[in-house]
Motif scaffolding. Structure first.
Motif, mmCIF file in Angstrom:
data_model
loop_
_atom_site.group_PDB
_atom_site.id
_atom_site.type_symbol
_atom_site.label_atom_id
_atom_site.label_comp_id
_atom_site.label_asym_id
_atom_site.label_seq_id
_atom_site.Cartn_x
_atom_site.Cartn_y
_atom_site.Cartn_z
ATOM 1 N N VAL A 126 45.257 44.829 6.201
ATOM 2 C CA VAL A 126 45.066 43.711 7.128
ATOM 3 C C VAL A 126 43.606 43.287 7.108
ATOM 4 C CG1 VAL A 126 45.203 42.963 9.540
ATOM 5 C CG2 VAL A 126 46.944 44.515 8.611
ATOM 6 N N VAL A 127 43.391 41.977 7.011
ATOM 7 C CA VAL A 127 42.065 41.386 7.152
ATOM 8 C C VAL A 127 42.163 40.466 8.359
ATOM 9 C CG1 VAL A 127 40.274 39.970 6.102
ATOM 10 C CG2 VAL A 127 41.679 41.461 4.657
ATOM 11 N N ALA A 128 41.401 40.764 9.420
ATOM 12 C CA ALA A 128 41.576 40.031 10.671
ATOM 13 C C ALA A 128 40.262 39.608 11.300
ATOM 14 C CB ALA A 128 42.351 40.895 11.669
ATOM 15 N N ASP A 129 40.297 38.426 11.881
ATOM 16 C CA ASP A 129 39.188 37.950 12.695
ATOM 17 C C ASP A 129 39.161 38.769 13.979
ATOM 18 O OD1 ASP A 129 37.128 36.467 13.755
ATOM 19 O OD2 ASP A 129 38.246 34.586 13.852
ATOM 20 N N ILE A 130 37.978 38.995 14.502
ATOM 21 C CA ILE A 130 37.861 39.752 15.760
ATOM 22 C C ILE A 130 38.334 38.904 16.941
ATOM 23 C CG2 ILE A 130 36.140 40.579 17.408
ATOM 24 C CD1 ILE A 130 35.701 42.633 15.612
ATOM 25 N N ARG A 131 38.058 37.610 16.904
ATOM 26 C CA ARG A 131 38.448 36.734 18.008
ATOM 27 C C ARG A 131 39.660 35.905 17.614
ATOM 28 N NH1 ARG A 131 33.175 34.679 21.267
ATOM 29 N NH2 ARG A 131 32.209 36.720 21.425
ATOM 30 N N LEU A 132 40.700 36.047 18.405
ATOM 31 C CA LEU A 132 41.937 35.299 18.186
ATOM 32 C C LEU A 132 42.285 34.576 19.481
ATOM 33 C CD1 LEU A 132 43.829 38.123 16.281
ATOM 34 C CD2 LEU A 132 42.843 36.049 15.279
ATOM 35 N N PRO A 133 43.047 33.491 19.400
ATOM 36 C CA PRO A 133 43.313 32.705 20.611
ATOM 37 C C PRO A 133 44.128 33.451 21.674
ATOM 38 C CG PRO A 133 44.570 31.848 18.758
ATOM 39 C CD PRO A 133 43.635 32.886 18.218
ATOM 40 N N ASP A 147 31.039 44.936 18.264
ATOM 41 C CA ASP A 147 32.476 45.220 18.372
ATOM 42 C C ASP A 147 33.023 45.699 17.028
ATOM 43 O OD1 ASP A 147 32.440 44.372 21.022
ATOM 44 O OD2 ASP A 147 33.161 42.354 20.536
ATOM 45 N N ALA A 148 32.630 45.021 15.956
ATOM 46 C CA ALA A 148 33.105 45.389 14.620
ATOM 47 C C ALA A 148 32.621 46.783 14.232
ATOM 48 C CB ALA A 148 32.645 44.359 13.588
ATOM 49 N N VAL A 149 31.373 47.080 14.517
ATOM 50 C CA VAL A 149 30.824 48.400 14.189
ATOM 51 C C VAL A 149 31.585 49.481 14.947
ATOM 52 C CG1 VAL A 149 28.780 49.875 14.388
ATOM 53 C CG2 VAL A 149 28.559 47.543 13.505
ATOM 54 N N ALA A 150 31.873 49.228 16.222
ATOM 55 C CA ALA A 150 32.635 50.208 17.016
ATOM 56 C C ALA A 150 34.023 50.426 16.415
ATOM 57 C CB ALA A 150 32.758 49.730 18.463
ATOM 58 N N LEU A 151 34.653 49.363 15.930
ATOM 59 C CA LEU A 151 35.980 49.493 15.326
ATOM 60 C C LEU A 151 35.917 50.237 13.991
ATOM 61 C CD1 LEU A 151 37.465 46.020 16.261
ATOM 62 C CD2 LEU A 151 38.149 48.244 17.165
ATOM 63 N N VAL A 152 34.862 50.032 13.231
ATOM 64 C CA VAL A 152 34.693 50.781 11.978
ATOM 65 C C VAL A 152 34.521 52.267 12.305
ATOM 66 C CG1 VAL A 152 33.156 51.184 10.013
ATOM 67 C CG2 VAL A 152 33.863 48.856 10.589
ATOM 68 N N LYS A 153 33.770 52.568 13.344
ATOM 69 C CA LYS A 153 33.618 53.969 13.758
ATOM 70 C C LYS A 153 34.955 54.554 14.202
ATOM 71 C CE LYS A 153 28.758 53.825 15.016
ATOM 72 N NZ LYS A 153 27.765 53.913 16.095
ATOM 73 N N ALA A 154 35.840 53.685 14.709
ATOM 74 C CA ALA A 154 37.165 54.143 15.156
ATOM 75 C C ALA A 154 38.174 54.219 14.008
ATOM 76 C CB ALA A 154 37.705 53.215 16.244
ATOM 77 N N GLY A 155 37.787 53.716 12.815
ATOM 78 C CA GLY A 155 38.684 53.858 11.677
ATOM 79 C C GLY A 155 38.946 52.624 10.842
ATOM 80 N N ALA A 156 38.480 51.455 11.272
ATOM 81 C CA ALA A 156 38.611 50.275 10.413
ATOM 82 C C ALA A 156 37.792 50.526 9.152
ATOM 83 C CB ALA A 156 38.131 49.019 11.137
ATOM 84 N N VAL A 157 38.228 49.989 8.014
ATOM 85 C CA VAL A 157 37.546 50.328 6.764
ATOM 86 C C VAL A 157 36.264 49.545 6.521
ATOM 87 C CG1 VAL A 157 39.586 51.241 5.613
ATOM 88 C CG2 VAL A 157 39.019 48.823 5.351
ATOM 89 N N ASP A 158 36.142 48.355 7.111
ATOM 90 C CA ASP A 158 34.953 47.546 6.840
ATOM 91 C C ASP A 158 34.934 46.349 7.771
ATOM 92 O OD1 ASP A 158 32.595 46.760 5.605
ATOM 93 O OD2 ASP A 158 33.458 46.666 3.601
ATOM 94 N N TYR A 159 33.798 45.639 7.770
ATOM 95 C CA TYR A 159 33.730 44.359 8.456
ATOM 96 C C TYR A 159 32.826 43.427 7.669
ATOM 97 C CZ TYR A 159 29.089 45.361 10.434
ATOM 98 O OH TYR A 159 27.764 45.638 10.592
#
Length: 156
Positions: free
Chosen positions: A64-71, A102-114
């Motif tokens: 999954v490649v996702a924007d952090i902000r969605l409507p 926010d992205a860095v925190a999610l990478v620390k939680a397991g997301a592969v990249d931002y």
């Protein structure tokens, strides 16, 4: 003495893999989708959190490649859903400069990249290819072990 060239996965090796692109900005979504298709990267698209959840429920999403902000929510909510219901599915986040923490925190939680917007298209494609190559490698390694695709998830 020449050393052999490192093995690189060709785009044909991505057949059978699917990337879910979640981006609410129509111009950005169409641009990324078109480029991925030109690069022979199989892609499905969604423009909302709910659309992403629906695509994931249908199955066959490998990354999954996702924007952090969605409507209708956030990439953080989507990441949490994926972590709970589709563990091991790689997530790459796209973010505007203000959302980097926010992205860095999610990478620390397991997301592969931002990736920070605006980003270079080559960097985007390189990030997607690198992660798809890992998935393809893991799936090829799982085949001799007799693992079925449905039993295998990267990171599981």
């Amino acid at each position: 003495m020449n050393s052999p060239a490192p093995y690189t996965i060709e785009s044909d090796d991505f057949v059978g893999l699917n990337v879910l692109l979640v981006e609410d900005d129509e111009i950005m979504r169409l641009s990324l989708e078109d480029r991925m298709r030109l690069e022979n990267i199989p892609v499905q698209v969604a423009d909302t959190l709910e659309g992403a959840r629906s695509a994931l429920e249908k199955g066959d999403i490998d990354m999954v490649v996702a924007d952090i902000r969605l409507p209708d929510g956030s990439g953080s909510e989507l990441f949490d859903d994926i972590s709970r219901h589709f563990p091991g599915t790689p997530v790459v986040l796209m973010t505007a400069f203000g959302d980097v923490s926010d992205a860095v925190a999610l990478v620390k939680a397991g997301a592969v990249d931002y990736l920070t917007k605006p980003f270079d298209m080559k960097a985007f494609i390189s990030t997607v290819r690198r992660n798809l190559s890992r998935i393809a490698d893991m799936k090829m390694s799982a085949e001799p072990l007799g693992l079925h695709e449905d039993e295998f998830r990267p990171g599981s």
